[in-house]
Design a protein around this motif. Structure first.
Motif, short mmCIF file in Angstrom:
data_model
loop_
_atom_site.label_atom_id
_atom_site.label_comp_id
_atom_site.label_asym_id
_atom_site.label_seq_id
_atom_site.Cartn_x
_atom_site.Cartn_y
_atom_site.Cartn_z
N ASP A 133 0.85 -1.19 0.00
CA ASP A 133 0.00 0.00 0.00
C ASP A 133 0.89 1.24 0.00
O ASP A 133 1.89 1.31 0.72
CB ASP A 133 -0.90 -0.02 1.25
N PHE A 188 2.96 2.37 -2.44
CA PHE A 188 4.23 1.76 -2.83
C PHE A 188 5.37 2.79 -2.70
O PHE A 188 5.30 3.88 -3.25
CB PHE A 188 4.14 1.26 -4.26
N THR A 245 -6.79 0.16 3.84
CA THR A 245 -5.67 0.62 3.00
C THR A 245 -6.00 1.97 2.38
O THR A 245 -7.17 2.35 2.25
CB THR A 245 -5.40 -0.39 1.87
N ARG A 275 -2.97 -0.98 -6.25
CA ARG A 275 -1.78 -1.66 -5.72
C ARG A 275 -1.23 -2.66 -6.72
O ARG A 275 -0.01 -2.78 -6.87
CB ARG A 275 -2.12 -2.34 -4.40
#
Length: 368
Positions: free
Chosen positions: A84, A86, A123, A130
């Motif tokens: 999550d 990234f 998230t 994602r």
């Protein structure tokens, strides 16, 4: 590429271990040859690939993997996670997994929203976001969507996985003290190192800690209070705070500019004072040279006085000059209109006027 990766890992290790800036400066001086990697497309998803080889699944041992495998039989390494928001910590972990063996095929599993919300929490990014973010990481060869929370033998066999890469800290979840315990016992676990100072939780903590700052930021960028889930009163409060901050910034700018102006004036005044001191010293020196006790004016006056005295004072006769009695008589001087009846010259008289002798006839004529 492997040499480049090892140099970067060594450089980070030295920076962590070093206690001063010398090691860091030495690491920065290391140069890397230029190279162009022809990556033009994101990593494919596993469910969109053709079926794997029909040969039966047979794992590669750790010794064989370290020695190197044939080009047509890469070591299949699996790494899973939520990924999550990234960030570089995720990328570094996947880079380590890719560099575990000389010939590695990296498979990355990303868990779905349902599993993540059930076992870990809410998230920021949804599962599609994602999946897409992970597929664009350069180290990944294949992405598994909707990856399982716990790895089963069937899943390992389906994707022909040789090793599982993850940091070796026990990961307690789903009623287990360590979800990778059975992988470690099977000798399939390949540990990687976490990147300190960066994680999804750290990023979320920063945003929550500075919530007001980011709300005001997004309001300035055109987001509505409804989109930000901000009440009407809070919206007005944030706008007021923004105006106050603008005034503070303007006041600060004025203060800085005034300080700069004062500093420039001080510098110029110091320069002027220094120049004035230099000029005053030069003026005083020139004045003393001209009007001082031993100045040029005094010498000029002395010289002029000497010349004046020399000009007005009579000259002294020499010692060897004859006396008055020894001098020869001067011829008498007569005016032209007295030349007819002038008697012969008489002897010189003691009475002399203007250096010329006057005869007795002249005296008689004067008496007549």
């Amino acid at each position: 590429m492997e040499a480049h990766t090892s140099r970067r890992q060594l450089s980070r290790k030295r920076r962590r271990e070093g206690s001063n800036g010398e090691a860091e400066e030495r690491d920065r001086a290391v140069k890397v040859p230029r190279c162009t990697v022809g990556l033009k497309h994101p990593a494919p998803f596993a469910d969109e690939l053709e079926p794997a080889d029909s040969k039966p699944y047979q794992r590669v041992s750790m010794e064989e993997a370290k020695r190197g495998t044939p080009p047509d039989r890469p070591v299949r390494v699996y790494a899973d996670g939520i990924f999550d928001v990234f960030h570089s910590g995720h990328a570094r972990a996947l880079m380590q997994a890719k560099g575990l063996f000389p010939n590695t095929h990296l498979i990355v599993g990303v868990c779905s929203d349902d599993l993540t919300h059930q076992f870990k929490g809410f998230t920021v990014m949804n599962e599609d976001e994602r999946y897409d973010a992970v597929s664009h990481c350069r180290y990944i060869d294949e992405v598994v969507r909707n990856a399982p929370w716990t790895l089963s033998p069937e899943f390992l066999a389906k994707h022909r996985i040789d090793f599982v890469a993850h940091d070796d800290i026990p990961y307690s979840s789903a009623g287990s003290d360590d979800v990778y315990k059975h992988i470690k016992e099977a000798g399939m676990f390949a540990p990687t190192q976490r990147t300190e100072g960066i994680s999804t939780s750290d990023i979320i903590t920063r945003i929550v800690r500075d919530y007001d700052v980011y709300v005001r930021r997004n309001l300035q960028r055109g987001y509505t209070a409804k989109e930000l889930n901000v009440s009407f009163i809070n919206e007005k409060k944030y706008h007021l705070q923004e105006r106050v901050d603008k005034v503070k910034r303007k006041v600060k700018d004025v203060e800085e500019k005034s300080k700069e102006f004062v500093q420039k004036v001080e510098e110029k005044s110091i320069d002027l004072i220094q120049k004035w001191e230099e000029k005053s010293r030069e003026f005083i020196g020139n004045f003393l040279q001209m009007f001082g006790p031993e100045g040029a004016l005094k010498h000029m006056l002395k010289e002029g006085r000497g010349r004046m005295l020399q000009a007005i004072s009579p000259r002294q006769s020499p010692n060897s000059s004859p006396t008055r009695e020894e001098r020869s008589p001067s011829p008498s001087f007569r005016l032209p209109f007295f030349t007819k009846t002038s008697p012969p010259p008489s002897p010189p008289s003691h009475h002399v006027a203007r250096g010329y002798p006057i005869s007795e006839d002249d005296d008689d004529e004067d008496e007549d």
